[in-house]
Design an enzyme around this catalytic site. Sequence first.
Site, mmCIF file in Angstrom:
data_model
loop_
_atom_site.group_PDB
_atom_site.id
_atom_site.type_symbol
_atom_site.label_atom_id
_atom_site.label_comp_id
_atom_site.label_asym_id
_atom_site.label_seq_id
_atom_site.Cartn_x
_atom_site.Cartn_y
_atom_site.Cartn_z
ATOM 1 N N VAL A 111 -13.951 -3.175 1.690
ATOM 2 C CA VAL A 111 -13.291 -1.866 1.698
ATOM 3 C C VAL A 111 -12.432 -1.788 2.955
ATOM 4 O O VAL A 111 -12.903 -2.090 4.055
ATOM 5 C CB VAL A 111 -14.336 -0.729 1.688
ATOM 6 C CG1 VAL A 111 -13.660 0.628 1.838
ATOM 7 C CG2 VAL A 111 -15.146 -0.769 0.391
ATOM 8 N N THR B 226 0.867 -1.192 0.000
ATOM 9 C CA THR B 226 0.000 0.000 0.000
ATOM 10 C C THR B 226 0.895 1.230 0.000
ATOM 11 O O THR B 226 1.995 1.206 0.552
ATOM 12 C CB THR B 226 -0.890 -0.025 1.266
ATOM 13 O OG1 THR B 226 -1.858 -1.051 1.118
ATOM 14 C CG2 THR B 226 -1.592 1.307 1.514
ATOM 15 N N GLY C 160 -1.510 -1.281 6.831
ATOM 16 C CA GLY C 160 -1.534 -2.431 7.738
ATOM 17 C C GLY C 160 -2.906 -3.081 7.752
ATOM 18 O O GLY C 160 -3.646 -3.010 6.763
HETATM 19 N N1 ASP Z 1 -4.519 -1.058 4.894
HETATM 20 C C1 ASP Z 1 -4.693 -1.712 3.627
HETATM 21 C C2 ASP Z 1 -6.052 -2.352 3.583
HETATM 22 O O1 ASP Z 1 -6.491 -2.863 4.591
HETATM 23 C C3 ASP Z 1 -3.663 -2.759 3.363
HETATM 24 C C4 ASP Z 1 -2.249 -2.353 3.625
HETATM 25 O O2 ASP Z 1 -1.988 -1.264 4.054
HETATM 26 O O3 ASP Z 1 -1.350 -3.148 3.350
HETATM 27 O O4 ASP Z 1 -6.643 -2.398 2.534
#
Ligand code: ASP
Length: 388
Positions: A277, A248, A300
Amino acid sequence: MPRRPLTWLIPALATAAAVTVTVVVVPQGGGGAPDDRPAPAAHGERPAGKAEPDARDVVLAVHGGAGTALDRDKTSPEREKAYRDGLAGALRAGRKVLDKGGSSIDAVQAAVVKLEDNPLFNAGKGAVFTADAGHELDASIMRGSDLKAGAVAGVKSLRNPIAGARAVLDKSPHVLLAGEGADDFGARHGLKTVTQDYYWTQARWDALMAAKEQEKGDRGRGGGKGVPDGRKAADSPAALADAQSKGTVGAVAVDRKRDLAAATSTGGMTNKLPGRVGDSPLIGSGTYAKNGTVAASATGAGEVFIRGAATSTISNLMEFKGAGVASAAYEVIVKRLPGLGGDGGVIALAPDGAFDAPHSSPGMLHGYVTKDGKIVTKIFPDETPPNS
Ligand code: ASP
């Protein structure tokens, strides 16, 4: 028998009381998980608190995702260079905007577009796959000067979801558009559109296949719902974040007027249910910017960042409790969120250029540029010790 004065009891009682308070009040992490899910593994010692930011005089910072960070021993020099170049290229793109006297919101958008176009990261090209082998992308952007924000969720055809989020901010009375409506809105406002195969990369396809294999294995063993990480409860947010979501992206910036802005973009999590989402398009969870306090972009375990209102809580701690950026971000990311059963990190920038990037995940790719143009990138766990 001579009577001993009772004054000796007072320090002893005080000590006993202190011990009791310590035991009762510090059930961070596993002990405090309210939903019976196992808390994520502790990655090293937690310092008592954090007063000093990681860096000062920062004007722009980016992240390239939390989760299992790159392993120094297994990363070729070419791969290391590709990641560092990716982060540095985004920092340069954002810095260029600021150098010309542009706004922080234009700078974070420019930085995130670069990362979305880079197939190494889980945003735009290179986004992860959903359980039905599609791509659904989320993004948001926020301006600290007037608290205006725009976001898109579950878009399937915008080449740069962050541009879609910006269009929602600039050209609609709304904050968040989802699904087909968001794609159509972007297309109507002249944004570049692509077919789903544009987002495809071999690495993300392999990750989906691995997730499906794991799912089968978990089912065979009577286990959970398909998370490719047998070490943790298969459906815990921590397992999802560690095993499935790397890359991300996000950016935070402060401009000459001391206006703050933040942006975040993601493909979400590999093998996520269609329609899921995460936190990235949600203002106050994945993204927040408020002049006078902080610009923050998170990465995260999305479900946990939503439940913990991660980024707005950092701002609130600064505004209502007078916390500095480092201690506020540390409090939320390292002390509070792991207790909800998931880990991750945040990049957080105060208007005076104080910058911090705490994370409870084993690593978080990130970088920043200072006002005199120095670029720093951090991609290995030994460059970004967790919980600090
Ligand atoms: N926070 C993002 C989600 O839950 C994933 C990530 O940050 O790796 O879609």
